[in-house]
Design a protein around this motif. Sequence first.
Motif, PDB file in Angstrom:
ATOM      1  N   ARG A 168       0.815  -1.219   0.000  1.00  0.00           N
ATOM      2  CA  ARG A 168       0.000   0.000   0.000  1.00  0.00           C
ATOM      3  C   ARG A 168       0.849   1.270   0.000  1.00  0.00           C
ATOM      4  O   ARG A 168       0.314   2.370  -0.040  1.00  0.00           O
ATOM      5  N   TYR A 170       7.927  -0.512  -3.834  1.00  0.00           N
ATOM      6  CA  TYR A 170       6.553  -0.163  -3.489  1.00  0.00           C
ATOM      7  C   TYR A 170       6.417   1.234  -2.881  1.00  0.00           C
ATOM      8  O   TYR A 170       5.320   1.624  -2.475  1.00  0.00           O
ATOM      9  N   SER A 195       5.527   4.842  -2.731  1.00  0.00           N
ATOM     10  CA  SER A 195       4.569   5.622  -3.507  1.00  0.00           C
ATOM     11  C   SER A 195       4.669   7.093  -3.106  1.00  0.00           C
ATOM     12  O   SER A 195       4.462   7.431  -1.935  1.00  0.00           O
ATOM     13  N   LYS A 219       2.629   9.472  -3.951  1.00  0.00           N
ATOM     14  CA  LYS A 219       1.290   9.949  -3.589  1.00  0.00           C
ATOM     15  C   LYS A 219       0.917   9.509  -2.169  1.00  0.00           C
ATOM     16  O   LYS A 219       0.449  10.319  -1.366  1.00  0.00           O
ATOM     17  N   ALA A 220       1.130   8.231  -1.864  1.00  0.00           N
ATOM     18  CA  ALA A 220       0.790   7.736  -0.530  1.00  0.00           C
ATOM     19  C   ALA A 220       1.609   8.435   0.541  1.00  0.00           C
ATOM     20  O   ALA A 220       1.097   8.784   1.611  1.00  0.00           O
ATOM     21  N   TYR A 229       0.446  12.113   0.970  1.00  0.00           N
ATOM     22  CA  TYR A 229      -0.832  12.153   1.676  1.00  0.00           C
ATOM     23  C   TYR A 229      -0.636  11.882   3.168  1.00  0.00           C
ATOM     24  O   TYR A 229      -1.239  12.542   4.015  1.00  0.00           O
ATOM     25  N   SER A 287      -1.169  16.302  -3.023  1.00  0.00           N
ATOM     26  CA  SER A 287      -1.407  14.882  -2.747  1.00  0.00           C
ATOM     27  C   SER A 287      -2.721  14.403  -3.359  1.00  0.00           C
ATOM     28  O   SER A 287      -2.848  13.235  -3.753  1.00  0.00           O
ATOM     29  N   LYS A 288      -3.701  15.299  -3.484  1.00  0.00           N
ATOM     30  CA  LYS A 288      -4.984  14.924  -4.076  1.00  0.00           C
ATOM     31  C   LYS A 288      -4.902  14.899  -5.607  1.00  0.00           C
ATOM     32  O   LYS A 288      -5.548  14.075  -6.263  1.00  0.00           O
ATOM     33  N   ALA A 297      -1.434  11.518  -9.541  1.00  0.00           N
ATOM     34  CA  ALA A 297      -1.959  10.222  -9.982  1.00  0.00           C
ATOM     35  C   ALA A 297      -1.473   9.106  -9.049  1.00  0.00           C
ATOM     36  O   ALA A 297      -0.402   9.203  -8.440  1.00  0.00           O
ATOM     37  N   ASP A 298      -2.269   8.063  -8.948  1.00  0.00           N
ATOM     38  CA  ASP A 298      -1.911   6.912  -8.114  1.00  0.00           C
ATOM     39  C   ASP A 298      -0.684   6.217  -8.717  1.00  0.00           C
ATOM     40  O   ASP A 298      -0.734   5.733  -9.845  1.00  0.00           O
ATOM     41  N   ASP A 299       0.409   6.180  -7.965  1.00  0.00           N
ATOM     42  CA  ASP A 299       1.649   5.590  -8.485  1.00  0.00           C
ATOM     43  C   ASP A 299       2.046   4.330  -7.729  1.00  0.00           C
ATOM     44  O   ASP A 299       3.191   3.888  -7.801  1.00  0.00           O
ATOM     45  N   ARG A 300       1.098   3.729  -7.015  1.00  0.00           N
ATOM     46  CA  ARG A 300       1.429   2.515  -6.274  1.00  0.00           C
ATOM     47  C   ARG A 300       1.691   1.349  -7.223  1.00  0.00           C
ATOM     48  O   ARG A 300       1.081   1.250  -8.285  1.00  0.00           O
TER      49      ARG A 300
END
Length: 254
Positions: free
Chosen positions: A90, A121, A123, A125-126, A129, A230-231, A234-237
């Motif tokens: 995650r 892993y 991220s 973005k994660a 945030y 952060s919003k 793009a999701d980079d996970r």
Amino acid sequence: MRDIRKEISDKLTQLEEKEKVKVLYAVESGSRAWGVESPDSDYDVRFVYVRQPEDYLCLEPKKDVIEWQLDEVLDMNGWDLRKTLIQFHRGNATLFEWANSPVVYRTTQEWEKIYENSRRYFSEKAALYHYYGTANSTYNQYLQADTVKYKKYIYALRPLLACRYIESNHAVPPVRFEDLLRQDLPKELSEEIGQMLAVKAHSNEREQNPKMPVIQRFIEENIGKYGLLSKQMADDRTPEWEPLDKTFLDILGK
């Protein structure tokens, strides 16, 4: 004189015997890992452990967190291997901090394998945030009054400086506060942070002090900036599970 490292090592061995687990990794987390502890700071010990292989095959779920000790000196708790690998998937920023802590109490070859296979892993973005959320929560709860605990300035500044590092370097940010301060910061801000740290180093953690306007303004401006970033990002996970599944099975000997 109290040998805190030996005490922590002994307590890790005690929990292994009682819980029938193996501690794969144990580190300092929080102000002592960041290098900004106060004279009365406690020790925040975080660890990763693995159970016996058969425990993962039981129908009755086993707890995935061990809270071993919490008092005025020691705060010790850890995560099960399975939980740890899921959280790496995650992009859990807290785990990457544990993995890069400069204060290591115990490590193993198994842990080296875990982290080697989990680096991919991370991220942005994660992490942004997470750090934005930590700073925002600290600001709203503790930095609104006329006087503040300088410890809380650290709890807001450090995550925002981590956001700044991620934005510039696209990499896991350093754990130590002094390393985050090596970024290109405004001179006025660096000077006021230095003044704040000098006061904090000789104060207890509960002491209230006057607000520092430059620090306060930096926190307020950057909370908005990184909350928005952060919003929008793009999701980079990393989606695949196979490397983590293989790591899990290898450590269990399957």
